[in-house]
Enzyme design. Structure first.
Site, PDB file in Angstrom:
ATOM      1  N   ASP A  39       0.885  -1.127   0.138  1.00  0.00           N
ATOM      2  CA  ASP A  39      -0.062   0.139   0.069  1.00  0.00           C
ATOM      3  C   ASP A  39       0.834   1.294   0.111  1.00  0.00           C
ATOM      4  O   ASP A  39       1.961   1.327   0.651  1.00  0.00           O
ATOM      5  CB  ASP A  39      -1.042   0.160   1.348  1.00  0.00           C
ATOM      6  CG  ASP A  39      -2.354  -0.342   1.106  1.00  0.00           C
ATOM      7  OD1 ASP A  39      -2.418  -1.004   0.112  1.00  0.00           O
ATOM      8  OD2 ASP A  39      -3.096  -0.230   2.012  1.00  0.00           O
ATOM      9  N   TYR A  92       1.801   4.692   1.983  1.00  0.00           N
ATOM     10  CA  TYR A  92       1.992   5.157   3.221  1.00  0.00           C
ATOM     11  C   TYR A  92       0.512   5.949   3.624  1.00  0.00           C
ATOM     12  O   TYR A  92      -0.001   6.849   2.370  1.00  0.00           O
ATOM     13  CB  TYR A  92       2.931   6.232   3.279  1.00  0.00           C
ATOM     14  CG  TYR A  92       4.521   5.443   3.488  1.00  0.00           C
ATOM     15  CD1 TYR A  92       4.825   4.444   4.016  1.00  0.00           C
ATOM     16  CD2 TYR A  92       5.386   6.100   2.608  1.00  0.00           C
ATOM     17  CE1 TYR A  92       5.971   4.076   4.145  1.00  0.00           C
ATOM     18  CE2 TYR A  92       6.653   5.497   2.397  1.00  0.00           C
ATOM     19  CZ  TYR A  92       6.969   4.590   3.257  1.00  0.00           C
ATOM     20  OH  TYR A  92       8.313   3.991   3.166  1.00  0.00           O
ATOM     21  N   PHE A 124       7.512   2.987  -1.097  1.00  0.00           N
ATOM     22  CA  PHE A 124       8.676   2.980   0.060  1.00  0.00           C
ATOM     23  C   PHE A 124       9.143   4.470   0.125  1.00  0.00           C
ATOM     24  O   PHE A 124      10.097   4.582   1.153  1.00  0.00           O
ATOM     25  CB  PHE A 124       9.888   2.016  -0.046  1.00  0.00           C
ATOM     26  CG  PHE A 124       9.624   0.543   0.181  1.00  0.00           C
ATOM     27  CD1 PHE A 124       8.907   0.173   1.387  1.00  0.00           C
ATOM     28  CD2 PHE A 124       9.356  -0.251  -1.024  1.00  0.00           C
ATOM     29  CE1 PHE A 124       8.551  -1.512   1.564  1.00  0.00           C
ATOM     30  CE2 PHE A 124       8.984  -1.583  -0.844  1.00  0.00           C
ATOM     31  CZ  PHE A 124       8.499  -1.920   0.379  1.00  0.00           C
ATOM     32  N   HIS A 157      10.066  -8.821   4.679  1.00  0.00           N
ATOM     33  CA  HIS A 157       9.495  -7.224   4.081  1.00  0.00           C
ATOM     34  C   HIS A 157      10.468  -6.315   5.246  1.00  0.00           C
ATOM     35  O   HIS A 157      11.008  -6.840   6.276  1.00  0.00           O
ATOM     36  CB  HIS A 157       8.373  -7.046   4.537  1.00  0.00           C
ATOM     37  CG  HIS A 157       7.561  -5.741   4.464  1.00  0.00           C
ATOM     38  ND1 HIS A 157       7.866  -4.660   5.031  1.00  0.00           N
ATOM     39  CD2 HIS A 157       6.824  -5.565   3.157  1.00  0.00           C
ATOM     40  CE1 HIS A 157       6.937  -3.789   4.274  1.00  0.00           C
ATOM     41  NE2 HIS A 157       6.588  -4.016   3.067  1.00  0.00           N
TER      42      HIS A 157
END
Length: 221
Positions: free
Chosen positions: A65, A67, A78, A187
């Site tokens: 997703d 942020y 990211f 992750h």
């Protein structure tokens, strides 16, 4: 939601934009942005594509997703704009980069300098309602990004795919490993990274070694 997207990608993805699921997705996203605060800003929804034209593509990093905190999402997975505090996942990405490549920790969390070198920073879902992680999942974005990954796998050669975490690894089924490099790990979020599933994966040096081997200019991470 008007699909304002880099011309090369627009031509490639035109068949997807014309499908019923994408029309339904467009209606959903438009309604969400009218009624609620959503991220990233509308003009940045397709920033991953705008920042990395298809003819420059070398590496694909898949996020989940955007942020969902104020001012964080900028359309590149990211990444955050210059001056925004680094979210925990990005901190861990930079820490791994430090130890892998011996580089100093970056001041800015804006990853557009990766994108400009051919890194497609693609979230599986391209929008989200403020403070509600996953709120735009299963509305059609995943079908769209699956199609993007399938296209890259089919039409390109020697692309490095970095699949971080279970969600990204599920996208691996669309990638032809006989002509692309697929790097997988946990992750970079603290939950996974602190259990030993992230640090030490050396994905940045491995990607560059592969690109160099194929005669492709390496990424200046």
């Amino acid at each position: 939601m008007n699909v304002n997207i880099e011309p090369g990608w627009k031509e490639i993805l035109k068949p997807e934009f014309e499908k019923e699921y994408f029309h339904n997705l467009t209606q959903f996203v438009s309604a969400e942005y009218r009624q609620y605060t959503c991220y990233p800003p509308g003009k940045e929804i397709f920033a991953a594509f705008d920042s990395c034209p298809p003819n420059q593509l070398k590496v694909v990093i898949i996020g989940q997703d955007p942020y969902h905190g104020q001012g964080q999402a900028n359309g590149l997975c990211f990444s955050v704009h210059k001056g925004i505090p680094h979210p925990p996942s990005l901190v861990n990405i930079f820490k791994e980069m430090e130890t892998d490549l011996g580089k100093s920790y970056p001041k800015s969390g804006d990853l557009s300098y990766w994108a400009s070198q051919g890194v497609l920073l693609l979230n599986a879902t391209l929008s989200v309602r403020a403070l509600q992680a996953g709120s735009h999942q299963r509305k059609g974005w995943e079908i769209f990004t699956d199609a993007v990954i399938q296209y890259i796998s089919d039409k390109k050669e020697h692309v490095v795919f970095m699949l971080w975490g279970g969600y990204a690894k599920n996208k691996g089924k669309y990638i032809d490993t006989s002509k692309h490099m697929v790097l997988t790990s946990g992750h970079p979020s603290p939950l996974s990274a602190n259990k030993g599933y992230w640090f030490g994966n050396k994905h940045f040096s491995k990607a560059n070694a592969y690109l160099k081997e194929k005669g492709i200019k390496e990424i200046d991470w």
